[in-house]
Structure formats: structure tokens, C-alpha cells
Write an enzyme that holds these catalytic residues in place. Structure first.
Site, PDB file in Angstrom:
ATOM      1  N   THR A   1     -18.639-100.014 -57.394  1.00  0.00           N
ATOM      2  CA  THR A   1     -19.568 -99.502 -56.754  1.00  0.00           C
ATOM      3  C   THR A   1     -20.120 -98.169 -57.014  1.00  0.00           C
ATOM      4  OG1 THR A   1     -17.805 -98.671 -54.881  1.00  0.00           O
ATOM      5  CG2 THR A   1     -18.751-100.986 -54.434  1.00  0.00           C
TER       6      THR A   1
ATOM      7  N   ARG B   1     -17.850-107.412 -49.521  1.00  0.00           N
ATOM      8  CA  ARG B   1     -17.433-107.231 -48.234  1.00  0.00           C
ATOM      9  C   ARG B   1     -16.844-105.905 -47.599  1.00  0.00           C
ATOM     10  NH1 ARG B   1     -14.291-111.081 -50.795  1.00  0.00           N
ATOM     11  NH2 ARG B   1     -14.929-113.269 -50.537  1.00  0.00           N
TER      12      ARG B   1
ATOM     13  N   ASP C   1     -18.805-108.111 -64.175  1.00  0.00           N
ATOM     14  CA  ASP C   1     -19.923-107.257 -64.610  1.00  0.00           C
ATOM     15  C   ASP C   1     -19.747-106.704 -66.184  1.00  0.00           C
ATOM     16  OD1 ASP C   1     -17.892-105.201 -64.351  1.00  0.00           O
ATOM     17  OD2 ASP C   1     -18.824-104.667 -62.426  1.00  0.00           O
TER      18      ASP C   1
ATOM     19  N   HIS D   1     -12.824-114.550 -62.740  1.00  0.00           N
ATOM     20  CA  HIS D   1     -14.135-115.142 -62.047  1.00  0.00           C
ATOM     21  C   HIS D   1     -15.182-115.272 -63.202  1.00  0.00           C
ATOM     22  CE1 HIS D   1     -12.295-114.040 -57.760  1.00  0.00           C
ATOM     23  NE2 HIS D   1     -11.636-115.053 -58.562  1.00  0.00           N
TER      24      HIS D   1
ATOM     25  N   CYS E   1     -24.172-130.322 -69.328  1.00  0.00           N
ATOM     26  CA  CYS E   1     -23.330-130.639 -70.574  1.00  0.00           C
ATOM     27  C   CYS E   1     -22.466-129.482 -71.050  1.00  0.00           C
ATOM     28  CB  CYS E   1     -24.606-130.927 -71.984  1.00  0.00           C
ATOM     29  SG  CYS E   1     -25.707-129.304 -72.195  1.00  0.00           S
TER      30      CYS E   1
ATOM     31  N   CYS F   1     -31.301-126.468 -68.381  1.00  0.00           N
ATOM     32  CA  CYS F   1     -30.854-126.602 -69.864  1.00  0.00           C
ATOM     33  C   CYS F   1     -31.994-126.944 -70.678  1.00  0.00           C
ATOM     34  CB  CYS F   1     -29.640-127.315 -69.723  1.00  0.00           C
ATOM     35  SG  CYS F   1     -28.926-127.616 -71.314  1.00  0.00           S
TER      36      CYS F   1
ATOM     37  N   THR G   1     -10.171-104.083 -54.378  1.00  0.00           N
ATOM     38  CA  THR G   1     -10.208-105.299 -54.050  1.00  0.00           C
ATOM     39  C   THR G   1      -9.747-105.552 -52.626  1.00  0.00           C
ATOM     40  OG1 THR G   1      -9.236-107.736 -54.403  1.00  0.00           O
ATOM     41  CG2 THR G   1      -7.957-105.832 -55.263  1.00  0.00           C
TER      42      THR G   1
HETATM   43  P1  NAD Z   1     -14.683-107.349 -52.034  1.00  0.00           P
HETATM   44  O1  NAD Z   1     -16.219-107.143 -51.966  1.00  0.00           O
HETATM   45  O2  NAD Z   1     -14.159-108.487 -51.222  1.00  0.00           O
HETATM   46  O3  NAD Z   1     -13.793-105.969 -51.631  1.00  0.00           O
HETATM   47  C1  NAD Z   1     -14.180-104.817 -52.302  1.00  0.00           C
HETATM   48  C2  NAD Z   1     -13.273-103.622 -51.697  1.00  0.00           C
HETATM   49  O4  NAD Z   1     -13.518-102.534 -52.089  1.00  0.00           O
HETATM   50  C3  NAD Z   1     -13.578-103.457 -50.201  1.00  0.00           C
HETATM   51  O5  NAD Z   1     -12.279-103.565 -49.608  1.00  0.00           O
HETATM   52  C4  NAD Z   1     -14.177-101.964 -50.061  1.00  0.00           C
HETATM   53  O6  NAD Z   1     -13.675-101.416 -49.040  1.00  0.00           O
HETATM   54  C5  NAD Z   1     -13.627-101.428 -51.393  1.00  0.00           C
HETATM   55  N1  NAD Z   1     -14.335-100.295 -52.045  1.00  0.00           N
HETATM   56  C6  NAD Z   1     -15.479-100.635 -52.456  1.00  0.00           C
HETATM   57  N2  NAD Z   1     -15.974 -99.356 -53.180  1.00  0.00           N
HETATM   58  C7  NAD Z   1     -14.847 -98.452 -53.151  1.00  0.00           C
HETATM   59  C8  NAD Z   1     -14.499 -97.292 -53.701  1.00  0.00           C
HETATM   60  N3  NAD Z   1     -15.587 -96.676 -54.288  1.00  0.00           N
HETATM   61  N4  NAD Z   1     -13.213 -96.707 -53.608  1.00  0.00           N
HETATM   62  C9  NAD Z   1     -12.166 -97.355 -52.938  1.00  0.00           C
HETATM   63  N5  NAD Z   1     -12.409 -98.547 -52.268  1.00  0.00           N
HETATM   64  C10 NAD Z   1     -13.691 -99.108 -52.471  1.00  0.00           C
HETATM   65  O7  NAD Z   1     -14.440-107.650 -53.469  1.00  0.00           O
HETATM   66  P2  NAD Z   1     -13.147-108.450 -54.242  1.00  0.00           P
HETATM   67  O8  NAD Z   1     -12.042-108.322 -53.644  1.00  0.00           O
HETATM   68  O9  NAD Z   1     -13.379-108.213 -55.649  1.00  0.00           O
HETATM   69  O10 NAD Z   1     -13.813-109.794 -54.050  1.00  0.00           O
HETATM   70  C11 NAD Z   1     -15.191-110.258 -54.176  1.00  0.00           C
HETATM   71  C12 NAD Z   1     -15.686-111.203 -55.214  1.00  0.00           C
HETATM   72  O11 NAD Z   1     -17.037-110.659 -55.493  1.00  0.00           O
HETATM   73  C13 NAD Z   1     -15.069-111.252 -56.691  1.00  0.00           C
HETATM   74  O12 NAD Z   1     -14.596-112.672 -56.579  1.00  0.00           O
HETATM   75  C14 NAD Z   1     -15.853-110.805 -57.657  1.00  0.00           C
HETATM   76  O13 NAD Z   1     -16.075-111.784 -58.569  1.00  0.00           O
HETATM   77  C15 NAD Z   1     -17.185-110.680 -57.050  1.00  0.00           C
HETATM   78  N6  NAD Z   1     -18.083-109.487 -57.071  1.00  0.00           N
HETATM   79  C16 NAD Z   1     -18.083-108.987 -58.108  1.00  0.00           C
HETATM   80  C17 NAD Z   1     -18.679-107.726 -58.327  1.00  0.00           C
HETATM   81  C18 NAD Z   1     -19.057-106.977 -59.882  1.00  0.00           C
HETATM   82  O14 NAD Z   1     -18.612-107.830 -60.891  1.00  0.00           O
HETATM   83  N7  NAD Z   1     -19.035-105.870 -59.735  1.00  0.00           N
HETATM   84  C19 NAD Z   1     -19.600-107.263 -57.212  1.00  0.00           C
HETATM   85  C20 NAD Z   1     -19.597-107.914 -56.041  1.00  0.00           C
HETATM   86  C21 NAD Z   1     -18.767-108.990 -55.848  1.00  0.00           C
END
Ligand code: NAD
Length: 272
Positions: free
Chosen positions: A41, A49, A119, A136, A147, A169, A210
Site C-alpha cells: 500500500t 480489505r 505485483d 496467487h 489452451c 487468445c 495480510t
Molecule cells: P487484504 O487486503 O485482505 O489485507 C491487507 C491487510 O494489510 C489489511 O489488514 C490492512 O489493514 C493491512 N495494511 C494495509 N496497509 C498497511 C500498512 N501500510 N501497514 C500495516 N498494515 C497494512 O490482503 P491479503 O491478506 O493479501 O489478501 C488479499 C488478496 O488480495 C491476496 O490474495 C492478494 O493476491 C490480493 N491483492 C494483492 C495486491 C498486490 O499484489 N499488491 C493488492 C491487492 C490485493
């Protein structure tokens, strides 16, 4: 094995703090890290979430991540391709949280970096791709659902920019999707097995950014615990596994993680 969402037990956790986490990590020789969207983030990629998450703000956006919706509804696919064009992930750069995990690797203490993220910022930060286990998948590749032909995402996006709303495709005409795991889609068994082995063969399982709400990735936490590892959780919000952790740090990853993994030990007063 299928991806699923789980909320039970949320809020059981309790912050036990930075000092405990630092002490555990200082003593660890083999750390398996499990990262989620929260570590990216601060690179400008919203999570799903968290309070500003994509799904928190727009629950309907989950449809694009649900396999049956994506495969059966052309409008969901068109919307997914449009949204993908504008994804902040294409401009994103690794942040200090990613770089802290590169430091951990340079110290020779990174057993594996299991990531739910799609990412590729861990590899771009400098972690050895051989140590990164993408449970993932990756958003930087596309795959044909019929295919299984794979290709670079950038080529597919170029076709969208040129006017194809739902690019197919070029070999078989099948539906293309990003090479990521959607809800209802099985994980690659070998990838999840590598992640499980890494969780079962570490001193510390460090879960970062997470919500631990997505299985089977979240199940790595109890698996590591059962195998005798200590669990450390760094996340802004409570997770369903906080009560299982020896230390829970509820704070900003960019603020906390560099000091947590740094050797020699940083005086804990500086971390508060
Ligand atoms: P999630 O969105 O469920 O949870 C992210 C958690 O991180 C939250 O609880 C939030 O409060 C916390 N958070 C966010 N920013 C933060 C920070 N700066 N410091 C501390 N905590 C912070 O994410 P998840 O558990 O990874 O599961 C979601 C799914 O979303 C995964 O399967 C993933 O593949 C996908 N996803 C990936 C990306 C990416 O690749 N960057 C982005 C969005 C979603």
C-alpha cells in the site's frame, strides 16, 4: 486446494508489541515471511480489505476476482480489462518494507518469501526470485483459460488500448485472464506445497500486511506454529491468528519492518 475467505475469530488478537517481535526476530536464523497486500500500500497499490481497500470501498469489484463471474459474464471481463489498464501497480516501485526483506535475505536469514501479492515488487526490490513463492500468481502475465498459452500482460493491455474490450487468445480464441488465482480457482499444488514446506522448516514465520483471511495461504500460520516455529504478525488491523502469535505489531509496515529485521539489534526504545 481452493482459495477461500474466512472471518472466524477475528478480533481475538492483542498487541504484544514491538519489543517482543524484535527479540524473536533477532534470535531467528531461518525466517519464512508471508506477505499480503498491506506491504504494497505504501507503493500506491491499494489492498482489498483494509479501510481504504478496493473491496471495502466497492464490494461489487470482487466479481472480477471470482472465477465463475469472470468466465461467464463478458461485462465482468470488459470491466476487469478496463480497470487493469488504470492499475497503479504498473507505476509502483518497491518501498522500504520490501527493501527490509531484501536486507533479511542479505543477512542470510530468509528461508523463503511466500507472497499473496501479484505485483512482483519483491523481485523488483531485489529478493532472489528463487526464494519468492507467489501463491496467487502474477498480474504481469496472462493465460488462456482454454489452451493454457501464457504471455506478457503488457501485450494484452496494448490490445485493449487499441480497442479490444475482451482480448481473446491469439492461438485458440479462448478467454484470457491474468495469471493470478481467482476465488474458486485451484492453487498450483506444487507452489502451495513449496510454501507449506517453507512454513514447516523455519524458526519464525513472519506475517506482514495480510488480513490472514484468505486460505490456504493463511493456513501457513497454524502450520508453522504446529511445526514449532514462533509466529510474528505485523499488520495494521487484527487478524484471526493474532492469538497464535508470540508477538503482534499493530502499526505501519514502513515504520516498523526495517527496524524489526535490522541486525544488530536496534534499541527497542527507538521503535516505540
Ligand atoms: P487484504 O487486503 O485482505 O489485507 C491487507 C491487510 O494489510 C489489511 O489488514 C490492512 O489493514 C493491512 N495494511 C494495509 N496497509 C498497511 C500498512 N501500510 N501497514 C500495516 N498494515 C497494512 O490482503 P491479503 O491478506 O493479501 O489478501 C488479499 C488478496 O488480495 C491476496 O490474495 C492478494 O493476491 C490480493 N491483492 C494483492 C495486491 C498486490 O499484489 N499488491 C493488492 C491487492 C490485493
Amino acid at each position: 486446494m481452493y482459495i477461500r475467505f474466512h472471518r472466524e475469530g477475528q478480533g481475538l488478537g492483542q498487541t504484544r508489541g514491538v519489543q517482543a517481535a524484535k527479540k524473536i526476530l533477532d534470535g531467528a536464523r531461518r525466517v519464512t515471511v508471508l506477505t499480503g497486500a498491506g506491504i504494497s500500500t505504501d507503493s500506491g497499490i491499494p489492498d482489498f480489505r483494509g479501510p481504504q481497500g478496493v473491496w471495502t470501498r466497492n464490494p461489487a469489484a470482487q466479481n472480477a476476482s471470482t472465477l465463475t463471474h469472470y468466465l461467464n459474464d463478458p461485462e465482468v471481463r470488459r470491466a476487469a480489462w478496463r480497470a487493469r489498464l488504470d492499475s497503479p501497480a504498473w507505476q509502483a516501485r518497491p518501498n522500504v518494507g520490501h527493501l527490509a526483506l531484501v536486507d533479511l535475505e542479505r543477512q542470510g536469514r530468509l528461508r523463503a518469501l511466500v507472497t499473496q501479492n501479484i505485483d512482483e515488487l519483491h523481485q523488483r526490490a531485489g529478493n532472489d526470485p528463487a526464494l519468492v513463492i507467489e501463491v496467487h500468481g502474477t498480474m504481469r502475465r496472462v493465460v488462456c483459460w482454454s489452451c493454457r498459452r501464457e504471455g506478457p500482460m503488457e501485450e494484452a493491455l496494448e490490445r485493449v488500448r487499441e480497442g479490444e474490450e475482451d482480448p481473446r487468445c491469439q492461438r485458440c480464441g479462448g478467454i484470457m485472464k491474468s495469471a493470478t488465482i481467482s476465488f474458486g480457482q485451484p492453487l498450483d499444488p506444487q507452489t502451495i506445497m513449496r510454501a507449506e514446506v517453507a512454513a514447516m522448516s523455519c524458526d519464525v514465520l513472519l506475517a506482514v500486511g495480510t488480513s490472514l483471511g484468505v486460505h490456504p495461504a493463511a493456513g501457513l500460520v497454524p502450520l508453522a506454529r504446529q511445526a514449532g516455529a514462533e509466529v510474528v504478525i505485523v499488520n495494521a488491523e487484527a487478524t484471526p491468528y493474532d492469538s497464535m502469535a508470540a508477538a503482534v505489531v499493530r502499526g505501519s509496515i514502513s515504520d516498523v519492518l526495517p527496524a524489526l529485521v535490522e541486525l544488530p539489534a536496534t534499541p527497542v526504545d527507538d521503535l516505540a
